[in-house]
Design an enzyme around this catalytic site. Structure first.
Site, PDB file in Angstrom:
ATOM      1  N   ARG A 154      -3.132 -11.172   7.600  1.00 13.22           N
ATOM      2  CA  ARG A 154      -2.028 -11.291   6.646  1.00 13.22           C
ATOM      3  C   ARG A 154      -0.733 -11.396   7.430  1.00 13.22           C
ATOM      4  O   ARG A 154      -0.713 -11.231   8.643  1.00 13.22           O
ATOM      5  CB  ARG A 154      -2.025 -10.168   5.588  1.00 13.22           C
ATOM      6  CG  ARG A 154      -2.527  -8.819   5.969  1.00 13.22           C
ATOM      7  CD  ARG A 154      -1.707  -8.098   6.987  1.00 13.22           C
ATOM      8  NE  ARG A 154      -0.301  -8.123   6.671  1.00 13.22           N
ATOM      9  CZ  ARG A 154       0.661  -7.958   7.559  1.00 13.22           C
ATOM     10  NH1 ARG A 154       0.380  -7.757   8.854  1.00 13.22           N
ATOM     11  NH2 ARG A 154       1.921  -7.994   7.220  1.00 13.22           N
ATOM     12  N   ASP A 168       8.266 -14.303   3.841  1.00 12.35           N
ATOM     13  CA  ASP A 168       7.113 -15.141   3.505  1.00 12.35           C
ATOM     14  C   ASP A 168       7.538 -16.562   3.136  1.00 12.35           C
ATOM     15  O   ASP A 168       6.823 -17.519   3.383  1.00 12.35           O
ATOM     16  CB  ASP A 168       6.311 -14.509   2.374  1.00 12.35           C
ATOM     17  CG  ASP A 168       5.547 -13.325   2.912  1.00 12.35           C
ATOM     18  OD1 ASP A 168       6.131 -12.233   2.967  1.00 12.35           O
ATOM     19  OD2 ASP A 168       4.399 -13.507   3.344  1.00 12.35           O
ATOM     20  N   ARG A 179      -3.608 -18.370  -0.569  1.00 10.45           N
ATOM     21  CA  ARG A 179      -2.539 -17.440  -1.003  1.00 10.45           C
ATOM     22  C   ARG A 179      -1.304 -18.288  -1.300  1.00 10.45           C
ATOM     23  O   ARG A 179      -0.981 -19.185  -0.525  1.00 10.45           O
ATOM     24  CB  ARG A 179      -2.223 -16.389   0.078  1.00 10.45           C
ATOM     25  CG  ARG A 179      -3.295 -15.320   0.209  1.00 10.45           C
ATOM     26  CD  ARG A 179      -2.827 -14.175   1.117  1.00 10.45           C
ATOM     27  NE  ARG A 179      -1.978 -13.231   0.411  1.00 10.45           N
ATOM     28  CZ  ARG A 179      -1.337 -12.227   1.039  1.00 10.45           C
ATOM     29  NH1 ARG A 179      -1.428 -12.067   2.346  1.00 10.45           N
ATOM     30  NH2 ARG A 179      -0.601 -11.388   0.347  1.00 10.45           N
ATOM     31  N   ALA A 232       2.915 -13.971   7.015  1.00  7.67           N
ATOM     32  CA  ALA A 232       3.044 -15.419   6.843  1.00  7.67           C
ATOM     33  C   ALA A 232       2.669 -16.256   8.082  1.00  7.67           C
ATOM     34  O   ALA A 232       1.827 -17.160   7.993  1.00  7.67           O
ATOM     35  CB  ALA A 232       4.455 -15.743   6.356  1.00  7.67           C
ATOM     36  N   ASN A 272       9.755 -11.747   0.338  1.00  9.35           N
ATOM     37  CA  ASN A 272       9.049 -10.910   1.317  1.00  9.35           C
ATOM     38  C   ASN A 272       8.289  -9.842   0.537  1.00  9.35           C
ATOM     39  O   ASN A 272       8.332  -9.801  -0.704  1.00  9.35           O
ATOM     40  CB  ASN A 272      10.047 -10.294   2.310  1.00  9.35           C
ATOM     41  CG  ASN A 272       9.345  -9.644   3.494  1.00  9.35           C
ATOM     42  OD1 ASN A 272       8.495 -10.263   4.132  1.00  9.35           O
ATOM     43  ND2 ASN A 272       9.669  -8.404   3.794  1.00  9.35           N
ATOM     44  N   LYS A 273       7.596  -8.990   1.236  1.00 12.65           N
ATOM     45  CA  LYS A 273       6.749  -7.971   0.624  1.00 12.65           C
ATOM     46  C   LYS A 273       7.457  -7.225  -0.504  1.00 12.65           C
ATOM     47  O   LYS A 273       8.625  -6.874  -0.369  1.00 12.65           O
ATOM     48  CB  LYS A 273       6.295  -7.004   1.728  1.00 12.65           C
ATOM     49  CG  LYS A 273       5.420  -5.856   1.292  1.00 12.65           C
ATOM     50  CD  LYS A 273       4.215  -6.270   0.483  1.00 12.65           C
ATOM     51  CE  LYS A 273       3.325  -7.273   1.171  1.00 12.65           C
ATOM     52  NZ  LYS A 273       2.339  -7.903   0.232  1.00 12.65           N
TER      53      LYS A 273
HETATM   54  O1  MRU Z   1       0.773  -9.436   1.857  1.00 14.46           O
HETATM   55  P1  MRU Z   1       1.139  -9.604   3.303  1.00 14.46           P
HETATM   56  O2  MRU Z   1       0.782  -8.430   4.145  1.00 14.46           O
HETATM   57  O3  MRU Z   1       0.642 -10.910   3.856  1.00 14.46           O
HETATM   58  O4  MRU Z   1       2.726  -9.686   3.299  1.00 14.46           O
HETATM   59  C1  MRU Z   1       3.371  -9.856   4.530  1.00 14.46           C
HETATM   60  C2  MRU Z   1       4.827  -9.758   4.459  1.00 14.46           C
HETATM   61  O5  MRU Z   1       5.437  -9.652   3.417  1.00 14.46           O
HETATM   62  C3  MRU Z   1       5.556  -9.891   5.775  1.00 14.46           C
HETATM   63  O6  MRU Z   1       6.723  -9.121   5.769  1.00 14.46           O
HETATM   64  C4  MRU Z   1       5.944 -11.361   5.999  1.00 14.46           C
HETATM   65  O7  MRU Z   1       4.823 -12.179   5.880  1.00 14.46           O
HETATM   66  C5  MRU Z   1       6.576 -11.572   7.308  1.00 14.46           C
HETATM   67  S1  MRU Z   1       5.410 -11.493   8.600  1.00 14.46           S
HETATM   68  C6  MRU Z   1       6.132 -11.946  10.041  1.00 14.46           C
END
Ligand code: MRU
Length: 345
Positions: free
Chosen positions: A45, A236, A88, A47, A246-247
């Site tokens: 996981r 993301d 995704r 991005a 983002n998350k």
């Molecule tokens: O659901 P995830 O764990 O894939 O979400 C990841 C995030 O939100 C990260 O902060 C984002 O992808 C940046 S990773 C360099």
């Protein structure tokens, strides 16, 4: 450094991020469908890491297409690419990487099916190597924003595990530490998958960077106490106007940071910027299984019959973003004009 994903003997090997930090296990994907399952199931996981996995997955898919006829190959290859992109929906890097692979296949058509296959493998490995190099550059640019002694809050995991290696947000932290600065991290635990508590804490500990895990709902408390000097997160997808997906929970952190006059930085490669969409309103937000919220390690934690909602990301409007740190430098507001200029050149 942690090896998030590698291409080995035509197999895609990933560290299993569902199991960290208690177990260090690896998942070996022997076909593109198992790569898709790994992306959907959060074995891998983040991005940029998803982008690398997708590129390797389609290369693997191409190897298994049983034909030497170009038309048949292209039809099957396009179908594999479509399946991969659907794994995704939010991370821009996924479709960016698949698009890049499709372009390679188109440009190599004259070499025949065998030639395309070997170029695809080469390209997927290149995407991995480039990602690590880009993160190091982001780190070099970004570390100047952090003073010696900074206490930095981060949300989710934007580290080596979320990328090909080194990390984006955590890459900035690593670069600052490598420059001799003393940096301390507050890692939001990041419900419900606990990317902060499990993954950020794990990789920072491995790198000897001081880290303290806090509950998501205590970020405001620590800011109010004057214990946070800066926030750095990954992204993301970033829209043309600088809105950042983002998350889930990142938006709350950004609003809090503004209230407390704390800079809110986003570190991301250009492959995360989707200049084709005007604002964050157009970013598709993945809705994940309710069970990630209602259960913990397979056990129900909420009353039977009560439903839950589980959006995996939120959008932070660009007005809360102090700067976006990219491999081309640091973009400061007005972000829309800076992004336009970057993509025009
Ligand atoms: O659901 P995830 O764990 O894939 O979400 C990841 C995030 O939100 C990260 O902060 C984002 O992808 C940046 S990773 C360099």
């Amino acid at each position: 450094m942690v090896q998030t994903i590698v291409w080995k003997d035509n197999q895609v090997v990933m560290i299993d991020q569902r199991k960290l930090p208690l177990q260090e296990k690896y998942v070996v994907c022997k076909g593109y469908r198992s790569v898709i399952r790994a992306i959907k199931g959060l074995v891998i996981r983040g991005a940029p890491a998803i982008g690398v996995a997708a590129a390797m997955g389609v290369a693997q898919g191409a190897l298994k297409i049983r034909t030497t006829g170009m038309d048949h190959f292209k039809t099957r290859f396009d179908a594999i690419c479509r399946e991969m992109v659907a794994a995704r929906p939010t991370a821009a890097n996924l479709s960016w990487a698949v698009e890049r692979m499709k372009q390679v296949a188109d440009e190599t058509g004259h070499r025949g099916v065998k030639g395309i296959r070997s170029r695809l493998i080469e390209e997927a490995r290149k995407i991995l190597d480039e990602d690590i190099a880009i993160n190091r550059t982001i780190g070099r640019y970004g570390q100047g924003l952090l003073k010696d002694g900074s206490r930095v809050l981060t949300h989710c995991n934007a580290g080596a595990l979320a990328t090909g290696g080194y990390g984006t947000a955590l890459g900035v932290v690593r670069a600052a530490a490598q420059a001799g600065k003393r940096i301390e991290i507050f890692a939001d635990e990041t419900r419900p998958f606990l990317q902060g508590a499990r993954l950020t804490a794990w990789e920072l500990k491995k790198s000897n960077i001081p880290v303290t895990v806090i509950t998501d709902n205590s970020a405001g408390y620590f800011m109010q106490q004057g214990k946070v000097d800066a926030v750095i997160v990954g992204a993301d997808r970033i829209a043309a106007n600088g809105d950042v997906a983002n998350k889930i929970g990142t938006y709350m952190v950004a609003v809090l940071a503004r209230t407390h006059k704390i800079p809110f930085y986003v570190a991301a490669p250009l492959s995360t910027i989707d200049a084709s969409i005007k604002s964050g309103q157009e970013i598709p937000i993945e809705q994940r299984d309710q069970k990630e919220v209602t259960h913990f390690q397979g056990k129900r934690t909420t009353p039977q019959g009560v439903s839950a909602q589980n959006p995996a990301f939120d959008v932070t409007p660009h007005r809360y973003v102090s700067a976006i740190i990219t491999e081309k430098g640091i973009l400061t507001p007005p972000l829309k004009a800076k992004i336009r200029r970057l993509f025009a050149s």
